[in-house]
Design a protein around this motif. Structure first.
Motif, PDB file in Angstrom:
ATOM      1  N   ALA A 154      33.780 100.727  38.490  1.00  0.00           N
ATOM      2  CA  ALA A 154      33.406 100.613  39.906  1.00  0.00           C
ATOM      3  C   ALA A 154      31.983 101.099  40.146  1.00  0.00           C
ATOM      4  O   ALA A 154      31.273 100.567  40.994  1.00  0.00           O
ATOM      5  CB  ALA A 154      34.391 101.383  40.768  1.00  0.00           C
TER       6      ALA A 154
ATOM      7  N   PHE B 219      38.026 102.829  36.819  1.00  0.00           N
ATOM      8  CA  PHE B 219      39.451 102.869  37.176  1.00  0.00           C
ATOM      9  C   PHE B 219      40.260 102.187  36.094  1.00  0.00           C
ATOM     10  O   PHE B 219      39.838 101.163  35.564  1.00  0.00           O
ATOM     11  CB  PHE B 219      39.704 102.139  38.504  1.00  0.00           C
ATOM     12  CG  PHE B 219      39.158 102.849  39.703  1.00  0.00           C
ATOM     13  CD1 PHE B 219      39.724 104.019  40.159  1.00  0.00           C
ATOM     14  CD2 PHE B 219      38.059 102.335  40.377  1.00  0.00           C
ATOM     15  CE1 PHE B 219      39.233 104.673  41.279  1.00  0.00           C
ATOM     16  CE2 PHE B 219      37.556 102.986  41.498  1.00  0.00           C
ATOM     17  CZ  PHE B 219      38.138 104.152  41.941  1.00  0.00           C
TER      18      PHE B 219
ATOM     19  N   GLY C 217      33.938  95.149  47.480  1.00  0.00           N
ATOM     20  CA  GLY C 217      34.254  95.355  46.066  1.00  0.00           C
ATOM     21  C   GLY C 217      33.075  95.818  45.237  1.00  0.00           C
ATOM     22  O   GLY C 217      33.199  95.995  44.026  1.00  0.00           O
ATOM     23  N   CYS C 218      31.920  96.072  45.862  1.00  0.00           N
ATOM     24  CA  CYS C 218      30.736  96.447  45.070  1.00  0.00           C
ATOM     25  C   CYS C 218      30.732  97.929  44.726  1.00  0.00           C
ATOM     26  O   CYS C 218      29.883  98.385  43.957  1.00  0.00           O
ATOM     27  CB  CYS C 218      29.460  96.053  45.807  1.00  0.00           C
ATOM     28  SG  CYS C 218      29.166  97.035  47.279  1.00  0.00           S
ATOM     29  N   GLY C 219      31.663  98.706  45.305  1.00  0.00           N
ATOM     30  CA  GLY C 219      31.749 100.121  44.930  1.00  0.00           C
ATOM     31  C   GLY C 219      31.339 101.098  46.010  1.00  0.00           C
ATOM     32  O   GLY C 219      31.175 102.291  45.742  1.00  0.00           O
ATOM     33  N   LYS C 220      31.197 100.629  47.238  1.00  0.00           N
ATOM     34  CA  LYS C 220      30.731 101.506  48.327  1.00  0.00           C
ATOM     35  C   LYS C 220      31.706 102.664  48.578  1.00  0.00           C
ATOM     36  O   LYS C 220      31.312 103.827  48.629  1.00  0.00           O
ATOM     37  CB  LYS C 220      30.585 100.694  49.636  1.00  0.00           C
ATOM     38  CG  LYS C 220      29.664  99.501  49.525  1.00  0.00           C
ATOM     39  CD  LYS C 220      29.467  98.819  50.861  1.00  0.00           C
ATOM     40  CE  LYS C 220      30.717  98.181  51.440  1.00  0.00           C
ATOM     41  NZ  LYS C 220      31.249  97.058  50.658  1.00  0.00           N
ATOM     42  N   THR C 221      32.974 102.295  48.713  1.00  0.00           N
ATOM     43  CA  THR C 221      33.974 103.331  49.003  1.00  0.00           C
ATOM     44  C   THR C 221      34.077 104.311  47.840  1.00  0.00           C
ATOM     45  O   THR C 221      34.206 105.522  48.035  1.00  0.00           O
ATOM     46  CB  THR C 221      35.340 102.679  49.285  1.00  0.00           C
ATOM     47  OG1 THR C 221      35.211 101.864  50.446  1.00  0.00           O
ATOM     48  CG2 THR C 221      36.414 103.712  49.514  1.00  0.00           C
ATOM     49  N   THR C 222      33.985 103.772  46.636  1.00  0.00           N
ATOM     50  CA  THR C 222      34.058 104.635  45.462  1.00  0.00           C
ATOM     51  C   THR C 222      32.899 105.635  45.454  1.00  0.00           C
ATOM     52  O   THR C 222      33.087 106.829  45.211  1.00  0.00           O
ATOM     53  CB  THR C 222      34.043 103.783  44.183  1.00  0.00           C
ATOM     54  OG1 THR C 222      35.062 102.791  44.287  1.00  0.00           O
ATOM     55  CG2 THR C 222      34.289 104.633  42.948  1.00  0.00           C
TER      56      THR C 222
ATOM     57  N   ARG D 183      41.489 104.094  51.207  1.00  0.00           N
ATOM     58  CA  ARG D 183      42.020 102.756  50.878  1.00  0.00           C
ATOM     59  C   ARG D 183      42.756 102.185  52.074  1.00  0.00           C
ATOM     60  O   ARG D 183      43.462 102.903  52.776  1.00  0.00           O
ATOM     61  CB  ARG D 183      42.970 102.838  49.681  1.00  0.00           C
ATOM     62  CG  ARG D 183      42.368 103.533  48.485  1.00  0.00           C
ATOM     63  CD  ARG D 183      41.540 102.576  47.628  1.00  0.00           C
ATOM     64  NE  ARG D 183      40.602 103.336  46.796  1.00  0.00           N
ATOM     65  CZ  ARG D 183      39.357 102.934  46.545  1.00  0.00           C
ATOM     66  NH1 ARG D 183      38.910 101.810  47.050  1.00  0.00           N
ATOM     67  NH2 ARG D 183      38.571 103.661  45.779  1.00  0.00           N
TER      68      ARG D 183
HETATM   69  N1  LIG Z   1      42.161 103.289  42.855  1.00  0.00           N
HETATM   70  C1  LIG Z   1      41.655 102.197  42.249  1.00  0.00           C
HETATM   71  N2  LIG Z   1      42.254 101.694  41.167  1.00  0.00           N
HETATM   72  C2  LIG Z   1      41.757 100.615  40.541  1.00  0.00           C
HETATM   73  N3  LIG Z   1      40.659  99.956  40.925  1.00  0.00           N
HETATM   74  C3  LIG Z   1      40.016 100.390  42.022  1.00  0.00           C
HETATM   75  C4  LIG Z   1      40.490 101.536  42.739  1.00  0.00           C
HETATM   76  N4  LIG Z   1      39.648 101.747  43.768  1.00  0.00           N
HETATM   77  C5  LIG Z   1      38.711 100.774  43.716  1.00  0.00           C
HETATM   78  N5  LIG Z   1      38.926  99.973  42.669  1.00  0.00           N
HETATM   79  C6  LIG Z   1      38.082  98.847  42.262  1.00  0.00           C
HETATM   80  O1  LIG Z   1      36.770  99.305  42.190  1.00  0.00           O
HETATM   81  C7  LIG Z   1      35.891  98.341  42.716  1.00  0.00           C
HETATM   82  C8  LIG Z   1      35.072  98.930  43.825  1.00  0.00           C
HETATM   83  O2  LIG Z   1      35.937  99.209  44.935  1.00  0.00           O
HETATM   84  P1  LIG Z   1      35.436  99.833  46.304  1.00  0.00           P
HETATM   85  O3  LIG Z   1      34.627 101.036  45.993  1.00  0.00           O
HETATM   86  O4  LIG Z   1      36.630 100.027  47.170  1.00  0.00           O
HETATM   87  O5  LIG Z   1      34.525  98.693  46.905  1.00  0.00           O
HETATM   88  P2  LIG Z   1      33.995  98.488  48.393  1.00  0.00           P
HETATM   89  O6  LIG Z   1      34.312  99.712  49.160  1.00  0.00           O
HETATM   90  O7  LIG Z   1      32.553  98.244  48.223  1.00  0.00           O
HETATM   91  O8  LIG Z   1      34.683  97.280  48.922  1.00  0.00           O
HETATM   92  C9  LIG Z   1      36.747  97.163  43.153  1.00  0.00           C
HETATM   93  O9  LIG Z   1      36.725  96.199  42.121  1.00  0.00           O
HETATM   94  C10 LIG Z   1      38.101  97.746  43.303  1.00  0.00           C
HETATM   95  O10 LIG Z   1      39.091  96.783  43.006  1.00  0.00           O
END
Ligand SMILES: Nc1ncnc2c1ncn2[C@@H]1O[C@H](COP(=O)(O)OP(=O)(O)O)[C@@H](O)[C@H]1O
Ligand SMILES: [Mg+2]
Lengths: 379, 246
Positions: free
Chosen positions: B31, B22, B52-57, A378
């Motif tokens: 996510a 989440f 915000g599409c979920g890549k990091t997740t 993050r």
């Molecule tokens: N720890 C968390 N708590 C709540 N919501 C989260 C958390 N991490 C990610 N999100 C939500 O999950 C969605 C996907 O996030 P993320 O995987 O970071 O997207 P990306 O990396 O594609 O920008 C977003 O809507 C984000 O707000």
């Protein structure tokens, strides 16, 4: 990883200094205040070390050694006749004004010893002979008396010099070493008979009876026997010590005031180090999260935090106790304020400091266990 | 296709129908909404898509740094959905190298120490770990900087330190989240070239998450995500370009 954990800690100068400072302060405050407190307590029982006896017989209302309630002269004989008593002798103890060369008055602790046996004698005679007390109008004084009874800025008095007690001349025949007393009066030893002359006349003059058990009896057995047969109060040395200290705990604000300071030291230690360490962990949360992501287990991270906390703990403890010992050396030279540092005391402080550190570490460890390794992704 | 280094399906990473939510109640965000995804040995796979599409997740669950509710993830021989917490940690320690957008180097440690961390975590002795770290740093063109603090380095140099750290324990899976976003174009390009070289290894799979279209051309394959789902898989960059993307 432990080496790196220490580097991470040392790398944060401000927090490191804050942690060591807080723990130094806590261990200094706790150790030093306890030592002064113990010293003060030991002063309350100085009589027991300056006039030694196995059994101390006193008026039934007496609870502690510094409290004198005069007894009848005949009580000595009553004690002597108790089974289990090898011998019993009278003792006079009273605070009396002494008049010195310039005419001013100084209070002294007058002790009158049985002239035949000189039981209750001071433990260390520095110069002169105690037996010379049997000569008329003689006294043996302690070093504090030499200081107090000498003229300010003048020559120190010594053997052969005189001063007045109650308009009667007292000649110094020796100097002894004593433990300083809580009230701070110098000791002046003389014979019981002489003390009767020095002291203002009252109906009852006997302060205490010192007794020894016969062979085969313990001091406690004999003491109980004396109590049964005479209805006086009899303490063994140990009982009198305990009773005196208990009395000070019950009847003075001293333990409470020291207790407050010591608890304050503990609280400052726990708050400052807990708070500082926790914010250290919070600021390093990203790094710790990265370590966690890279596969560091919670347990490894916990051990790293404990090592960090204990390191500042030991350093702070070392400095704090070191300063206390320096303080002690300085104090031993002047004899004031009181100071007594039994080896258990630094050990106790060490345990408390370790406890504080583990508590601080635990706050961080809780945070680590809850930390999701994914936080490092993050922004 | 039988690949001894991959799992039974021949993939390095095989993700089936994974969901991740989440929060709870009103604040709930789904996510990952049933993601299917795979990555092969020896490739640089890019996960692209809008913010915000979920890549990091997705990257986090593959790396074993985030728990997920449903679905299955096999990475090499490890079924992450069946492993206990402790086993997942053990899995990450051995198999995964991490490269982050913000580098995440520890500022109070020297570069050499930073790079040796994964080896130390794996129980390698300090001398051996630092020797290996030195070698990898040299390969990254950072010889002579071993004793510097990371903050003395430029962004591109810091990211190369991070790559060295990600590779020092020879992980089979290298995970990169937006590795070029904090860098300028040229530096980013150099970092991507390095990562592509890293992926040219039969025993390794590199997954790069990015929304930086300047670096898309370094991808062997691209997985496009949209709103918690895998939307399209492109077998190479030109295929992606031909479909009207830029
Ligand atoms: N720890 C968390 N708590 C709540 N919501 C989260 C958390 N991490 C990610 N999100 C939500 O999950 C969605 C996907 O996030 P993320 O995987 O970071 O997207 P990306 O990396 O594609 O920008 C977003 O809507 C984000 O707000
Ligand atoms: Mg992202």
């Amino acid at each position: 990883m432990y080496r790196l954990a220490l580097k991470m800690l040392l790398g944060d100068r401000a927090k490191y200094i804050m942690l060591v400072g807080g723990l130094t302060f806590a261990s200094l405050l706790m150790t030093q205040q306890c030592a002064v407190f113990f010293g003060l307590l030991s002063w309350t029982t100085s009589h027991m070390r300056n006039m030694r006896a196995s059994i101390w017989v006193v008026d039934p209302k007496v609870e502690q050694i510094n409290e004198i309630k005069a007894m009848r002269d005949t009580d000595v004989n009553r004690v002597r006749s108790v089974t289990g008593v090898a011998y019993a002798v009278p003792l006079y103890a009273g605070v009396i004004q002494a008049r010195i060369a310039d005419g001013s008055f100084k209070p002294v602790q007058l002790i009158g010893l049985d002239s035949a046996t000189l039981v209750g004698r001071p433990p260390v005679v520095l110069s002169g002979r105690l037996e010379d007390l049997r000569l008329p109008h003689t006294v043996m004084v302690d070093e504090l008396a030499i200081e107090r009874l000498s003229l300010r800025g003048g020559r120190k008095i010594g053997i052969g010099d005189t001063f007045e007690i109650n308009d009667r001349e007292a000649r110094i025949i020796g100097i002894c070493k004593t433990d300083r007393h809580f009230f701070g009066y110098p000791y002046v030893f003389t014979t019981y008979d002489e003390a009767m002359q020095f002291a203002p006349k009252t109906r009852k003059m006997l302060s205490m009876v010192l007794a020894e058990p016969v062979k085969g009896w313990t001091a406690a057995q004999t003491a109980r026997q004396i109590e049964n047969e005479t209805h006086l109060k009899a303490f063994t040395e140990d009982e009198f010590n305990k009773s005196t200290i208990k009395w000070f705990f019950k009847n003075t604000g001293i333990p409470a005031s020291f207790g407050t300071t010591i608890i304050l030291g503990f609280i400052v230690g726990i708050v400052v180090s807990g708070q500082t360490f926790y914010s250290f962990v919070l600021e390093n949360l990203r790094n710790l999260g990265a370590l966690k992501a890279m596969g560091a287990s919670n347990w490894l991270l916990a051990r790293m935090l404990m090592l960090q906390a204990l390191t500042v703990g030991f350093i702070g403890y070392g400095i704090g106790v070191g300063l206390t010992v320096l303080f002690g050396f300085a104090v031993l030279k002047t004899g004031q304020p009181p100071f007594l540092l039994p080896y258990q005391l630094p050990l106790f402080t060490l345990v408390v400091i370790i406890f504080i550190c583990m508590f601080a570490a635990l706050l961080g460890i809780r945070k680590i266990y809850k930390l999701e390794a994914a936080v490092v992704f993050r922004g | 296709m039988a690949d001894t280094n991959g799992n039974k399906n021949g993939f390095a990473v095989h993700v089936r129908n994974v969901t991740k939510t989440f929060g709870t109640g009103e604040a709930q965000v789904v996510a990952l909404k049933g993601v299917d995804f795979d990555a092969r040995m020896g490739e640089l796979l890019m996960i692209v898509g809008p913010s915000g599409c979920g890549k990091t997740t997705l990257l986090s669950v593959i790396a074993g740094t985030l728990v997920f509710e449903a679905g299955e993830i096999d990475v090499f021989d490890s079924p992450l959905h069946r492993l206990k917490n402790r086993e997942v940690t053990e899995f990450r320690k051995r198999n995964v190298g991490f490269i982050f957008q913000q580098f995440n180097l520890i500022p109070t440690l020297s570069i050499l120490e930073n790079v040796s961390v994964p080896l130390l975590i794996n129980g390698v002795g300090r001398v051996k770990a630092e020797k290996k770290a030195r070698e990898v740093l040299e390969r990254m063109g950072l010889a002579g900087r071993e004793n510097d603090r990371p903050t003395l380095l430029s962004g591109g140099q810091q990211q190369r330190v991070a790559i060295a750290r990600a590779l020092v324990h020879d992980p089979r899976l290298v995970i990169c989240d937006e590795p070029t976003s904090a860098l300028d174009k040229d530096t980013g390009a150099k970092i991507m070239e390095l990562l592509r070289d890293v992926a040219r290894h039969p025993d390794r799979c590199v997954i790069v998450v990015t929304h930086d279209n300047r670096v898309f051309k370094y991808a062997d394959r691209m997985t496009e995500m949209e709103d918690g789902r895998v939307h399209k898989v492109h077998e190479n960059y030109s295929q992606y370009e031909q479909k009207g993307n830029h």
